[in-house]
Scaffold this motif. Structure first.
Motif, short mmCIF file in Angstrom:
data_model
loop_
_atom_site.label_atom_id
_atom_site.label_comp_id
_atom_site.label_asym_id
_atom_site.label_seq_id
_atom_site.Cartn_x
_atom_site.Cartn_y
_atom_site.Cartn_z
N MET A 16 33.22 -46.08 4.30
CA MET A 16 32.78 -46.52 2.79
C MET A 16 31.19 -46.62 2.85
N THR A 17 30.92 -46.44 4.22
CA THR A 17 29.37 -45.99 4.08
C THR A 17 28.65 -45.30 4.00
N THR A 18 30.33 -43.99 5.13
CA THR A 18 30.45 -42.18 5.26
C THR A 18 30.12 -42.31 3.35
N ARG A 19 31.06 -42.37 2.31
CA ARG A 19 31.21 -41.84 1.36
C ARG A 19 29.78 -42.29 0.45
N HIS A 20 29.60 -43.25 0.66
CA HIS A 20 28.26 -43.86 0.28
C HIS A 20 26.87 -43.08 0.48
N SER A 21 26.80 -42.32 1.48
CA SER A 21 25.05 -41.86 1.93
C SER A 21 25.77 -40.64 1.59
N PHE A 22 27.49 -39.51 1.08
CA PHE A 22 27.83 -38.82 0.77
C PHE A 22 27.19 -38.62 -0.67
N ARG A 23 27.75 -39.98 -1.35
CA ARG A 23 27.26 -39.77 -2.76
C ARG A 23 25.37 -39.62 -3.01
N ALA A 24 25.03 -40.31 -2.22
CA ALA A 24 23.32 -40.05 -2.20
C ALA A 24 22.96 -39.08 -1.63
N LEU A 25 23.35 -38.53 -1.15
CA LEU A 25 22.74 -36.99 -0.94
C LEU A 25 23.11 -36.14 -1.77
N SER A 26 24.34 -36.16 -1.94
CA SER A 26 24.63 -35.21 -3.50
C SER A 26 24.11 -35.49 -4.53
N TRP A 27 23.17 -36.67 -4.40
CA TRP A 27 22.42 -36.87 -6.04
C TRP A 27 21.00 -36.66 -6.07
N ARG A 28 20.74 -36.40 -4.26
CA ARG A 28 18.99 -36.11 -4.51
C ARG A 28 19.34 -34.51 -4.10
N VAL A 29 20.26 -34.34 -3.69
CA VAL A 29 20.80 -32.76 -3.24
C VAL A 29 20.50 -32.04 -5.43
N PHE A 30 20.99 -32.92 -5.69
CA PHE A 30 21.49 -32.18 -7.87
C PHE A 30 20.61 -32.28 -7.96
N CYS A 31 19.25 -33.27 -7.77
CA CYS A 31 17.95 -34.29 -8.49
C CYS A 31 17.07 -32.97 -8.10
N ALA A 32 16.77 -32.68 -6.34
CA ALA A 32 15.99 -31.60 -6.41
C ALA A 32 16.30 -29.74 -6.20
N VAL A 33 17.39 -29.70 -7.04
CA VAL A 33 18.42 -28.38 -7.56
C VAL A 33 16.97 -28.69 -9.47
N TRP A 34 17.86 -29.51 -9.89
CA TRP A 34 17.51 -29.40 -11.24
C TRP A 34 15.86 -29.77 -11.73
N VAL A 35 15.12 -30.41 -10.40
CA VAL A 35 13.82 -29.94 -10.51
C VAL A 35 13.54 -28.46 -10.38
N VAL A 36 14.09 -28.16 -9.20
CA VAL A 36 13.08 -26.79 -8.97
C VAL A 36 13.32 -25.90 -9.86
N ALA A 37 14.62 -25.82 -10.55
CA ALA A 37 15.50 -24.75 -11.87
C ALA A 37 14.52 -25.00 -12.95
N THR A 38 14.18 -25.96 -13.22
CA THR A 38 13.33 -26.36 -14.69
C THR A 38 11.97 -26.00 -14.44
N ALA A 39 11.07 -26.65 -13.68
CA ALA A 39 10.30 -25.67 -12.88
C ALA A 39 10.03 -23.94 -13.44
N ALA A 40 11.39 -23.10 -13.22
CA ALA A 40 10.62 -22.17 -12.64
C ALA A 40 11.85 -21.72 -13.88
N LEU A 41 12.01 -22.76 -14.82
CA LEU A 41 12.63 -21.96 -15.93
C LEU A 41 11.08 -22.11 -17.06
N LEU A 42 10.60 -23.36 -16.54
CA LEU A 42 9.21 -23.32 -17.50
C LEU A 42 8.16 -22.37 -16.51
N TYR A 43 8.25 -22.70 -15.31
CA TYR A 43 7.10 -21.37 -15.39
C TYR A 43 6.81 -19.53 -15.47
#
Length: 167
Positions: free
Chosen positions: A1-28
């Protein structure tokens, strides 16, 4: 269960990081995509302009005339509107599409641009202001329009960096 939880947390962080970078690139891109030297090919560097109001089919006036030159759908046009709205009342104003100016035999490297005439003679051609946002506070034309700066001859201002859409 912890592996699944950490995978979701990691996926969410990666998604947020990609979203922030993509938004910054488009804004620029949308903010600075049209920012650069007004005449990057330096077509105006040694040019001897012979453009007159008469050649543009506009009536010559006593005093100064400002011709706003634009290309449709240029993202810098709204920034130029601020300059149009701040022009002194005694200055005659006209707005032309860039194709009409080029049809009169004058090479326009970019737009929006200001063409200032004294009588029938061109005295300034170039951007309204310097900087990515072309703000009225960085105006290159205000001192000319209010009579605080006189130019010795035609000044083709192509080396300044501004918001522009290249021809």
């Amino acid at each position: 269960m912890t592996t699944r939880h950490s995978f979701r947390a990691l996926s969410w962080r990666v998604f947020c990081a990609v979203w922030v970078v993509a938004t910054a690139a488009l804004l620029y891109h949308f903010t600075f995509g049209n920012y650069g030297e007004f005449d990057p090919q330096q077509r105006w560097l040694d040019a001897q302009p012979s453009l007159t109001l008469s050649a543009l089919d506009l009536p010559p006036q006593q005093g100064l005339t400002l011709v706003h030159v634009r290309r449709s759908f240029c993202s810098c046009n709204p920034l130029a509107d601020n300059h149009r709205d701040s022009v002194p009342d005694q200055v005659e104003q006209h707005q032309l599409d860039i194709t009409r100016v080029e049809a009169a035999g004058f090479s326009m490297p970019a737009s929006p641009a200001a063409l200032i005439f004294d009588g029938d003679e061109l005295i300034y051609a170039g951007p309204y202001a310097s900087g990515a946002l072309c703000s009225v506070e960085n105006s290159l034309i205000e001192d000319i329009l209010v009579g605080q700066q006189r130019l010795a001859g035609p000044f083709l201002n192509g080396l300044v960096k501004a918001c522009r859409c290249l021809s």
